[in-house]
Design a protein around this motif. Structure first.
Motif, PDB file in Angstrom:
ATOM      1  N   LEU A  42       0.929  -1.116   0.011  1.00  0.00           N
ATOM      2  CA  LEU A  42       0.217  -0.019   0.098  1.00  0.00           C
ATOM      3  C   LEU A  42       0.936   1.360   0.147  1.00  0.00           C
ATOM      4  O   LEU A  42       0.540   2.165  -0.960  1.00  0.00           O
ATOM      5  CB  LEU A  42      -0.967   0.121   1.325  1.00  0.00           C
ATOM      6  N   THR A  43       1.806   1.251   0.714  1.00  0.00           N
ATOM      7  CA  THR A  43       2.617   2.359   0.867  1.00  0.00           C
ATOM      8  C   THR A  43       3.599   2.835  -0.441  1.00  0.00           C
ATOM      9  O   THR A  43       3.776   3.860  -0.698  1.00  0.00           O
ATOM     10  CB  THR A  43       3.662   2.237   1.962  1.00  0.00           C
ATOM     11  N   MET A  44       3.859   1.716  -1.348  1.00  0.00           N
ATOM     12  CA  MET A  44       4.529   1.731  -2.511  1.00  0.00           C
ATOM     13  C   MET A  44       3.319   2.468  -3.414  1.00  0.00           C
ATOM     14  O   MET A  44       4.017   3.056  -4.512  1.00  0.00           O
ATOM     15  CB  MET A  44       5.025   0.530  -2.839  1.00  0.00           C
ATOM     16  N   GLN A  45       2.214   2.542  -3.208  1.00  0.00           N
ATOM     17  CA  GLN A  45       1.311   3.310  -4.097  1.00  0.00           C
ATOM     18  C   GLN A  45       0.791   4.284  -3.437  1.00  0.00           C
ATOM     19  O   GLN A  45      -0.021   4.981  -4.151  1.00  0.00           O
ATOM     20  CB  GLN A  45      -0.054   2.202  -4.346  1.00  0.00           C
ATOM     21  N   GLY A  46       1.665   5.048  -2.852  1.00  0.00           N
ATOM     22  CA  GLY A  46       1.299   6.303  -2.069  1.00  0.00           C
ATOM     23  C   GLY A  46       0.350   6.482  -1.102  1.00  0.00           C
ATOM     24  O   GLY A  46       0.170   7.412  -0.431  1.00  0.00           O
ATOM     25  N   VAL A  47      -0.085   5.190  -0.503  1.00  0.00           N
ATOM     26  CA  VAL A  47      -0.949   5.395   0.812  1.00  0.00           C
ATOM     27  C   VAL A  47      -0.266   5.249   2.125  1.00  0.00           C
ATOM     28  O   VAL A  47       0.518   4.233   2.258  1.00  0.00           O
ATOM     29  CB  VAL A  47      -1.968   4.043   0.614  1.00  0.00           C
ATOM     30  N   LYS A  48      -0.411   6.333   2.785  1.00  0.00           N
ATOM     31  CA  LYS A  48       0.546   6.636   4.068  1.00  0.00           C
ATOM     32  C   LYS A  48      -0.433   6.231   5.161  1.00  0.00           C
ATOM     33  O   LYS A  48      -1.574   5.692   4.970  1.00  0.00           O
ATOM     34  CB  LYS A  48       0.912   8.185   4.105  1.00  0.00           C
ATOM     35  N   GLY A  49       0.168   6.471   6.286  1.00  0.00           N
ATOM     36  CA  GLY A  49      -0.680   6.052   7.597  1.00  0.00           C
ATOM     37  C   GLY A  49       0.262   6.213   8.917  1.00  0.00           C
ATOM     38  O   GLY A  49       1.487   6.012   8.756  1.00  0.00           O
ATOM     39  N   PRO A  50      -0.464   6.090  10.025  1.00  0.00           N
ATOM     40  CA  PRO A  50       0.400   6.052  11.261  1.00  0.00           C
ATOM     41  C   PRO A  50       1.286   4.852  11.297  1.00  0.00           C
ATOM     42  O   PRO A  50       0.743   3.560  11.001  1.00  0.00           O
ATOM     43  CB  PRO A  50      -0.742   6.152  12.373  1.00  0.00           C
ATOM     44  N   PRO A  51       2.430   4.802  11.779  1.00  0.00           N
ATOM     45  CA  PRO A  51       3.546   3.794  11.980  1.00  0.00           C
ATOM     46  C   PRO A  51       2.876   2.699  13.119  1.00  0.00           C
ATOM     47  O   PRO A  51       2.511   3.423  14.445  1.00  0.00           O
ATOM     48  CB  PRO A  51       4.730   4.357  12.396  1.00  0.00           C
ATOM     49  N   TRP A  93      -6.549  10.794  12.083  1.00  0.00           N
ATOM     50  CA  TRP A  93      -5.673  10.350  11.092  1.00  0.00           C
ATOM     51  C   TRP A  93      -6.082  11.138   9.712  1.00  0.00           C
ATOM     52  O   TRP A  93      -5.229  11.331   8.777  1.00  0.00           O
ATOM     53  CB  TRP A  93      -5.635   8.974  10.823  1.00  0.00           C
ATOM     54  N   ARG A  94      -7.341  11.472   9.347  1.00  0.00           N
ATOM     55  CA  ARG A  94      -7.837  11.900   8.298  1.00  0.00           C
ATOM     56  C   ARG A  94      -7.173  13.521   8.039  1.00  0.00           C
ATOM     57  O   ARG A  94      -6.620  13.742   6.940  1.00  0.00           O
ATOM     58  CB  ARG A  94      -9.357  11.896   8.317  1.00  0.00           C
ATOM     59  N   VAL A 100      -7.365   9.138   2.146  1.00  0.00           N
ATOM     60  CA  VAL A 100      -7.099   7.510   1.935  1.00  0.00           C
ATOM     61  C   VAL A 100      -5.770   7.159   2.780  1.00  0.00           C
ATOM     62  O   VAL A 100      -4.940   8.113   2.566  1.00  0.00           O
ATOM     63  CB  VAL A 100      -6.867   7.089   0.494  1.00  0.00           C
ATOM     64  N   TYR A 101      -6.002   6.155   3.815  1.00  0.00           N
ATOM     65  CA  TYR A 101      -4.548   6.164   4.461  1.00  0.00           C
ATOM     66  C   TYR A 101      -4.938   4.824   5.094  1.00  0.00           C
ATOM     67  O   TYR A 101      -6.017   3.907   5.090  1.00  0.00           O
ATOM     68  CB  TYR A 101      -4.409   6.872   5.722  1.00  0.00           C
TER      69      TYR A 101
END
Length: 529
Positions: A42-51, A93-94, A100-101
């Motif tokens: 997901l992160t490789m497609q640009g989707v980020k989020g809390p670690p 987080w939004r 999108v995350y």
């Protein structure tokens, strides 16, 4: 010799303990490695989020944010964005990562998806590879079973083929009179309460419980050929189950080590299992009674269609067939009993709350009802003329949709637009946030303005696919037509007979109990017209 045997026993015991722990750590490690792989996709497609943390994912942060959230204590009820109170971590987080995350609850990776274009893609995805979230359906099994609401794949498709035709528009129109009939005792009760006011111009009425009874009577008679009085204990036990199950966080609590080894268990205690058995026993008694009544009866209601569908879906030995038949029938009855009455009652409750704050819309509805409905009583022919009623209901479902989420689990790698959602990822669209997004609905997104729907949903906002009170895609609520009809009839009947304001005793506190409902009920101050 005896001491030697004790030492050998201890050694064997420790070997077993170490073996089980080693196996558990190995299995858990494998699952966690898979989750990190999915997150990396997901992160490789640009989707980020809390670690995420190693063992708890983002659950510790979610719990911390929730504990720091203050309960609402203001006067501007309509503009209150209750999602920031009910699901503050998602809101937090939004604002940090956008629409999108991704985040984690231990061994489950989630995708928050509130971008209108991706919601559109989700809506148009005609595939069985997007099913209901498995760990949530397991936690809700006691109240919904494996019926049409919670099942996936061919099993779901088979149930849908049986149930869906009963809620087609032509069938629903025939049920208008039934809804009117079920509502009349409630209206008479309220009129009596006003009369007993002894000189008072109005009286306070708590509407949500009365609306539950009406809605339960409607679904009982429309689908199962019985009255609410007969099924009263079933609905009462389902309500107790609903409260018991949602006492804990059924959506975003930790999925961890025990879930991997033993599967997701029902949240709660022995009380839930006891209630579940009681509900299933009551439903089965009703089913057997209905089977006896149906002998030689050519008129088929939903109960009979479910019974026939259960027979066609059963295979295996006689014992297996009997159990499979019973499970199929009871599970679908549970789903329809709960979803069929609870959502309608909650939606009408919120609608009356909003109308109590906006008396001018009561007047407009009243004028419309008396213009098109004889004696203020809607029928199948007049219902389509009630445009103002429809607008008010749509605006209610925008601001206070009973369902908080559209949720899906990718049962295989699935492409949504340019985004590939890996297998096992749980997708969450937060409906109230989508419905109050100023970029979609305009600067007045947090205001009660039914006129925005005057030209239908397609002209109400920038992205019409963002209006999803009944869900979306292939899993769109089967009872949508039935639900809208029931809401129109009930709102029309109530407003044509009473004018009302919000009682000073009303406490605004939306709460999530599988649905977003008023925690302390809705109390209105009623005046007979």
């Amino acid at each position: 010799m005896e001491s030697l045997m004790v030492e050998i026993a201890k050694t064997i015991w420790w070997i077993l303990v170490i073996g089980v722990l080693g196996l558990g750590i190995r299995v858990y490690g494998k699952v966690m490695a898979e989750q990190w792989r999915v997150r990396r996709k997901l992160t490789m497609q640009g989707v980020k989020g809390p670690p995420p943390s190693l063992f708890g994912g983002n659950v510790p942060e979610m719990q911390k944010i929730q504990s720091q959230t203050k309960h609402y204590s203001g006067d501007n009820i309509i503009a209150h964005d209750y999602t920031s109170s009910l699901f503050p971590y998602l809101d937090h987080w939004r604002k940090q990562y956008g629409r999108v995350y991704t985040y984690s609850t231990g061994v489950k990776q989630h995708l928050y998806m509130n971008h209108p274009e991706l919601v559109k893609e989700l809506n148009q995805a005609n595939t069985l590879n997007l099913g209901k979230v498995s760990y949530v359906t397991k936690r809700l099994k006691s109240i919904l079973g494996r019926g049409v609401i919670t099942s996936n794949g061919p099993h779901w498709a088979h149930q849908r083929r049986i149930i869906a035709p009963e809620f087609f528009l032509d069938k629903v129109k025939v049920m208008v009179g039934l809804v009117v009939e079920s509502a009349m005792p409630m209206l008479s009760k309220w009129e009596e309460q006003v009369k007993r006011g002894e000189g008072e111009t109005a009286c306070d009425v708590r509407v949500d419980e009365d609306l539950r009874a009406v809605s339960a009577d409607v679904i009982s008679r429309a689908c199962f050929g019985s009255s609410f009085a007969k099924g009263k204990e079933i609905f009462s036990k389902l309500r107790c189950l609903q409260k018991a199950i949602t006492h804990n966080n059924i959506l975003f609590s930790l999925n961890g080590f025990t879930d991997v080894l033993f599967g997701t268990k029902k949240h709660g205690n022995g009380k839930i299992e006891e209630l579940e058995k009681h509900v299933e026993s009551l439903i089965w008694e009703t089913v057997k009674e209905r089977e006896r009544e149906c002998v030689g009866d050519n008129k088929k209601d939903l109960m009979q269609l479910i019974l026939e569908g259960a027979m066609s879906s059963c295979d295996g030995s006689l014992e297996d067939k009997t159990q499979s038949y019973k499970n199929f029938v009871v599970d679908n009855c549970k789903s329809i009993y709960f979803a069929g009455h609870e959502t309608s009652a909650v939606a009408v409750s919120w609608c009356l709350m909003l109308l109590a704050l906006n008396p001018s819309w009561q007047t407009r509805i009243r004028d419309e009802v008396f213009r098109f409905c004889k004696n203020g009583i809607p029928d199948a022919d007049s219902l389509s003329n009630l445009k103002t009623v429809t607008m008010v209901i749509q605006e209610t479902l925008r601001l206070y949709p009973p369902a908080a989420f559209v949720s899906r689990e990718a049962l295989a790698d699935t492409k949504l637009g340019s985004l590939v959602v890996p297998k096992g990822v749980c997708i969450w669209t937060l409906i109230p946030t989508l419905h109050r997004d100023p970029e979609i609905w305009g600067a007045d997104a947090n205001e009660f303005k039914p006129e925005r729907f005057s030209e239908g949903v397609s002209k109400a906002c920038k992205h019409p696919q963002s209006f999803v009170p009944f869900g979306l895609g292939t899993r769109l609520c089967l009872g949508k037509n039935f639900g809208m009809m029931e809401l129109k009839v009930l709102v029309s009947l109530i407003v044509s007979r009473f004018s009302f304001t919000l009682s000073p005793t009303y406490q605004h506190s939306p709460v999530f109990r599988m649905l977003v409902e008023p925690q302390h009920g809705v109390v209105i101050r009623v005046l007979r017209q």
